[in-house]
Design a protein around this motif. Structure first.
Motif, PDB file in Angstrom:
ATOM      1  N   PHE A 126       0.814  -1.207   0.000  1.00  0.00           N
ATOM      2  CA  PHE A 126       0.000   0.000   0.000  1.00  0.00           C
ATOM      3  C   PHE A 126       0.853   1.265   0.000  1.00  0.00           C
ATOM      4  N   ALA A 127       2.070   1.173   0.505  1.00  0.00           N
ATOM      5  CA  ALA A 127       2.988   2.322   0.373  1.00  0.00           C
ATOM      6  C   ALA A 127       3.280   2.564  -1.102  1.00  0.00           C
ATOM      7  N   CYS A 128       3.492   1.476  -1.856  1.00  0.00           N
ATOM      8  CA  CYS A 128       3.709   1.619  -3.300  1.00  0.00           C
ATOM      9  C   CYS A 128       2.458   2.157  -3.984  1.00  0.00           C
ATOM     10  N   ALA A 129       1.272   1.684  -3.548  1.00  0.00           N
ATOM     11  CA  ALA A 129       0.024   2.145  -4.144  1.00  0.00           C
ATOM     12  C   ALA A 129      -0.186   3.631  -3.917  1.00  0.00           C
ATOM     13  N   ILE A 130       0.101   4.074  -2.691  1.00  0.00           N
ATOM     14  CA  ILE A 130      -0.038   5.499  -2.375  1.00  0.00           C
ATOM     15  C   ILE A 130       0.954   6.321  -3.189  1.00  0.00           C
ATOM     16  N   GLY A 131       2.193   5.798  -3.318  1.00  0.00           N
ATOM     17  CA  GLY A 131       3.198   6.502  -4.107  1.00  0.00           C
ATOM     18  C   GLY A 131       2.804   6.603  -5.568  1.00  0.00           C
ATOM     19  N   VAL A 132       2.279   5.508  -6.134  1.00  0.00           N
ATOM     20  CA  VAL A 132       1.849   5.516  -7.539  1.00  0.00           C
ATOM     21  C   VAL A 132       0.693   6.484  -7.733  1.00  0.00           C
ATOM     22  N   THR A 133      -0.250   6.485  -6.776  1.00  0.00           N
ATOM     23  CA  THR A 133      -1.414   7.374  -6.872  1.00  0.00           C
ATOM     24  C   THR A 133      -0.995   8.837  -6.887  1.00  0.00           C
ATOM     25  N   SER A 134      -0.078   9.203  -5.995  1.00  0.00           N
ATOM     26  CA  SER A 134       0.367  10.598  -5.927  1.00  0.00           C
ATOM     27  C   SER A 134       1.225  10.973  -7.133  1.00  0.00           C
ATOM     28  N   ARG A 135       1.931   9.977  -7.681  1.00  0.00           N
ATOM     29  CA  ARG A 135       2.832  10.269  -8.812  1.00  0.00           C
ATOM     30  C   ARG A 135       2.061  10.532 -10.097  1.00  0.00           C
ATOM     31  N   PHE A 136       1.001   9.742 -10.347  1.00  0.00           N
ATOM     32  CA  PHE A 136       0.308   9.849 -11.632  1.00  0.00           C
ATOM     33  C   PHE A 136      -1.030  10.571 -11.532  1.00  0.00           C
ATOM     34  N   SER A 137      -1.373  11.037 -10.327  1.00  0.00           N
ATOM     35  CA  SER A 137      -2.640  11.770 -10.185  1.00  0.00           C
ATOM     36  C   SER A 137      -2.508  13.151 -10.836  1.00  0.00           C
TER      37      SER A 137
END
Length: 388
Positions: free
Chosen positions: A145-156
């Protein structure tokens, strides 16, 4: 009745007829239902929100549910029975956590739904995991979920705002809380297991105390009566011979009177040990009371039984028991009776007792075999006092 029978056959087809496999398949189907329900919620979100990529969610739903379908089919086939984790708990949890992390990325503004699903996943596998596995799964969930949060913030397209921070904190809180609670549950499980083991050991000790003579460690009278009753029924069914022998230490009362009860106790223990060493593993010796013992011989011919008792008699006569003023010697008198068809165990014991009285009357330190004809009524001779 016909509907019930059809339903039973259907359940057997789906769950298997093997009880253990039925349990595993049932739990796997429950996980599959939960994942299917979560996928349904995500599909509903994708249908209702233009901000969510519906195609990506459809692929996610197919992959997430499909993975659990494959695992469930694998469990149903029985191929997992030889694995250390036949329920595939860890692979199922890793798959669903990974699916949850991907759902977090795809859900857009609806990703606040994911923490509740995550909590359900972690609780689902709690009772099948060890403490180390709980820690490992919790760590994996945090990283996923740390990776998921990072991906979300990166491509949002929008900047990382307070709502994103709230979602990330909620995921962290749910994960931390689930792991802490799971560890607590595991400690309780370990404690309960230890208590069950201790209780089982205590019950075993109590059973031993209830069936064993405390001084000699032999079966006591009550336990021997139960065992003789069981062997009597086996003898009736199979036709195998059963013999009972009454053993009585000669002149035992003077040993206690002259040398004390401590010496008498050592004499009884030495006698029991000597007889046990002389008989076969299949023969059963019990302390009947005082200096009296009963020996049960199964599947033994009378001639062989008499030779065995003669061996016991010689071994007892060769015993030496040290005491304060020297050494003590003992002898034993024995009466042997063959259990007759249609007779009771009590009557066979009476015949062995009568043979024992005869051995005492003939001078002790000998073996007498009871006649195999009709019982002789000799109640006047069966008293313990007459054999002292």
């Amino acid at each position: 009745m016909r509907t019930s029978s059809r339903w039973q056959r259907l359940r057997d087809v789906i769950l298997s007829t093997d009880p253990k496999r039925r349990t595993l398949v049932s739990m796997a189907l429950l996980a599959l239902v939960l994942m299917t329900s979560s996928a349904g919620v995500m599909l509903l979100v994708a249908h209702s929100s233009s901000a969510v990529n519906a195609t990506a969610v459809q692929w996610w739903a197919a992959m997430s549910v499909g993975g659990l379908v494959v695992m469930t089919a694998f469990i149903r086939s029985g191929e997992t029975a030889r694995l250390r984790d036949p329920s595939l708990t860890i692979p199922q949890m890793v798959w669903t956590i990974t699916s949850g992390a991907v759902a977090y990325v795809l859900a857009g503004d609806a990703r606040g739904l994911v923490p509740s699903v995550l909590a359900l996943i972690l609780f689902f596998g709690t009772f099948a995991l060890t403490m180390a596995e709980v820690i490992g799964i919790g760590t994996f969930a945090l990283l996923a979920f740390a990776c998921a949060i990072g991906v979300t913030s990166r491509f949002s397209a929008s900047p990382f705002g307070y709502l994103d921070t709230a979602y990330a904190l909620m995921v962290l809180i749910v994960l931390s809380g689930c792991v802490a609670l799971n560890l607590r549950i595991q400690r309780i499980r370990v404690r309960l297991h230890e208590q069950r083991v201790a209780l089982a050991e205590a019950l075993q000790v109590n059973r031993e105390l209830a069936s064993r003579d405390e001084l000699t460690g032999l079966l006591n009278r009550r336990a021997m009566q139960d065992l003789m009753g069981l062997e009597h029924r086996r003898s009736v069914r199979s036709g195998r011979p059963m013999l009972l022998a009454q053993l009585d230490i000669d002149h035992f009362k003077p040993i206690n009177d002259t040398h004390g009860h401590a010496t008498g106790d050592r004499a009884l223990q030495a006698f029991a040990s000597t007889v046990r060493d002389a008989v076969r593993d299949t023969d059963v010796l019990a302390r009947w009371g005082g200096e009296e013992f009963v020996l049960m011989l199964s599947d033994t011919q009378p001639e062989d039984a008499r030779e065995l008792l003669e061996r016991i008699r010689r071994a007892v006569a060769a015993m030496t028991i040290p005491h304060a003023t020297g050494t003590l010697h003992m002898t034993v008198s024995m009466g042997l009776a063959l259990h007759l068809p249609g007779d009771t165990v009590e009557h066979t014991l009476e015949r062995a007792d009568q043979a024992l009285y005869t051995a005492k009357a003939l001078g002790r330190n000998r073996v007498v075999v009871a006649p195999s004809g009709h019982r002789h009524q000799a109640a006047a001779h069966s008293g313990t006092s007459a054999r002292a």
